[in-house]
Design an enzyme around this catalytic site. Sequence first.
Site, PDB file in Angstrom:
ATOM      1  N   SER A 164     128.998  41.296   7.041  1.00 18.69           N
ATOM      2  CA  SER A 164     129.910  41.751   8.103  1.00 18.69           C
ATOM      3  C   SER A 164     129.816  40.767   9.271  1.00 18.69           C
ATOM      4  O   SER A 164     128.722  40.362   9.662  1.00 18.69           O
ATOM      5  CB  SER A 164     129.516  43.165   8.567  1.00 18.69           C
ATOM      6  OG  SER A 164     128.142  43.221   8.877  1.00 18.69           O
ATOM      7  N   MET A 165     130.982  40.358   9.816  1.00 21.33           N
ATOM      8  CA  MET A 165     131.003  39.325  10.859  1.00 21.33           C
ATOM      9  C   MET A 165     131.712  39.816  12.119  1.00 21.33           C
ATOM     10  O   MET A 165     132.294  39.026  12.875  1.00 21.33           O
ATOM     11  CB  MET A 165     131.686  38.068  10.314  1.00 21.33           C
ATOM     12  CG  MET A 165     131.098  37.536   9.009  1.00 21.33           C
ATOM     13  SD  MET A 165     131.821  35.965   8.498  1.00 21.33           S
ATOM     14  CE  MET A 165     133.501  36.476   8.177  1.00 21.33           C
ATOM     15  N   ASP A 206     126.835  51.160   8.582  1.00 25.97           N
ATOM     16  CA  ASP A 206     126.477  52.264   7.669  1.00 25.97           C
ATOM     17  C   ASP A 206     127.716  52.753   6.916  1.00 25.97           C
ATOM     18  O   ASP A 206     127.646  53.152   5.759  1.00 25.97           O
ATOM     19  CB  ASP A 206     125.889  53.437   8.466  1.00 25.97           C
ATOM     20  CG  ASP A 206     124.706  53.002   9.334  1.00 25.97           C
ATOM     21  OD1 ASP A 206     124.435  53.658  10.354  1.00 25.97           O
ATOM     22  OD2 ASP A 206     124.084  51.984   8.997  1.00 25.97           O
TER      23      ASP A 206
HETATM   24  O1  TA6 Z   1     123.679  51.901  12.573  1.00 33.19           O
HETATM   25  C1  TA6 Z   1     123.545  52.986  13.482  1.00 33.19           C
HETATM   26  C2  TA6 Z   1     122.173  53.609  13.297  1.00 33.19           C
HETATM   27  O2  TA6 Z   1     122.050  54.111  12.005  1.00 33.19           O
HETATM   28  C3  TA6 Z   1     121.961  54.714  14.302  1.00 33.19           C
HETATM   29  O3  TA6 Z   1     121.848  55.952  13.649  1.00 33.19           O
HETATM   30  C4  TA6 Z   1     120.672  54.306  15.025  1.00 33.19           C
HETATM   31  O4  TA6 Z   1     119.759  55.364  14.994  1.00 33.19           O
HETATM   32  C5  TA6 Z   1     120.177  53.039  14.360  1.00 33.19           C
HETATM   33  O5  TA6 Z   1     121.195  52.614  13.460  1.00 33.19           O
HETATM   34  C6  TA6 Z   1     118.895  53.184  13.599  1.00 33.19           C
HETATM   35  O6  TA6 Z   1     118.620  51.874  13.107  1.00 33.19           O
HETATM   36  P1  TA6 Z   1     117.124  51.359  12.893  1.00 33.19           P
HETATM   37  O7  TA6 Z   1     117.320  49.927  12.438  1.00 33.19           O
HETATM   38  O8  TA6 Z   1     116.407  51.495  14.191  1.00 33.19           O
HETATM   39  O9  TA6 Z   1     116.530  52.243  11.799  1.00 33.19           O
END
Ligand code: TA6
Length: 311
Positions: free
Chosen positions: A221-222, A253
Amino acid sequence: MIYTITLNPAIDMTIYLDKLQKGMVNRSNSWLTDAGGKGVNVSKFIKVLGGESVAMGFIGNENKDWFFEYLKNMGIAVDFISVEGVTRTNIKIVETTEKIYTDINQSGFKVSDKDIDLLFEKLESLANSENIFVISGSLPSGASEDLYGQLIRLLKRKGATVIFDADSKALARGILEMPDVIKPNIYEFNSIFNASEDDIPSIVRAAKRVIKSGVKLILVSMGERGSIFVTENSSMIAPAISVNVKSTTGAGDAMVAALAFGLSQQMSDSDMFKLAVACATAKVLEEGVKPPKREEIDKFFSTIKLERLVG
Ligand code: TA6
């Protein structure tokens, strides 16, 4: 069945401000809390796509009820291992005037060797060639840096499909065990594979080298420059779709959820790629880490034009 493994889940608190005034008392216009963490978000987004998954991993004993209630209300099955302590709260500050997004991700609870043994036992009993496992997000405190590599090795040994999404250090270690699918952003990809950020053919060549070594699908993803999808038989690029961004949190996600759902439905490469881009685009239209709307995903899916690349 799709299992999402979140070893370090989070309660995502999104706070909206006109502008963050550092060192001062800021009055928030509004805020949201969502059950989050990368794998948990993947389960939420798979649900919107019409798929089913089981959200598993570790959860802090002291505040798990709210978390489980949130996922139960979304109709998502859970199979977490309770560990000592609280599930962390990650803060997302959204400055609405200048559209600046600042994430503050805490380290979270500390897992014990016994917790990790329970995880291995659970995966030994669940893993087989019918199942897809999404391993996503940061490692919790107390886990060795090689834990993801060990989990991927176990799952691959049992014939399961593994989708792996972690940041640079954990990704570099885990990728040595050849997960089937990885979804790095361009910075993570370049930090490991030394492609040149602005040179699409060099990114494709680097991705093809990784495919040759055993990974089956790479989606890079960019951001505003779109995304690149590479498998043994196809290399494609999709432009980013410009929309009124509410929150970028969870866009990666959403892509992972589309890949897991697409694999479970035996979708074609191009349909799976279009679904991933549509899902991520629909997600950023939503506040906080709210799931994208199905009708928005379908709308974007029908407009995306992919371009084949020669790498
Ligand atoms: O991508 C968003 C997310 O999933 C959020 O839910 C936030 O909590 C974060 O990423 C968690 O990422 P990490 O890399 O800290 O586990």
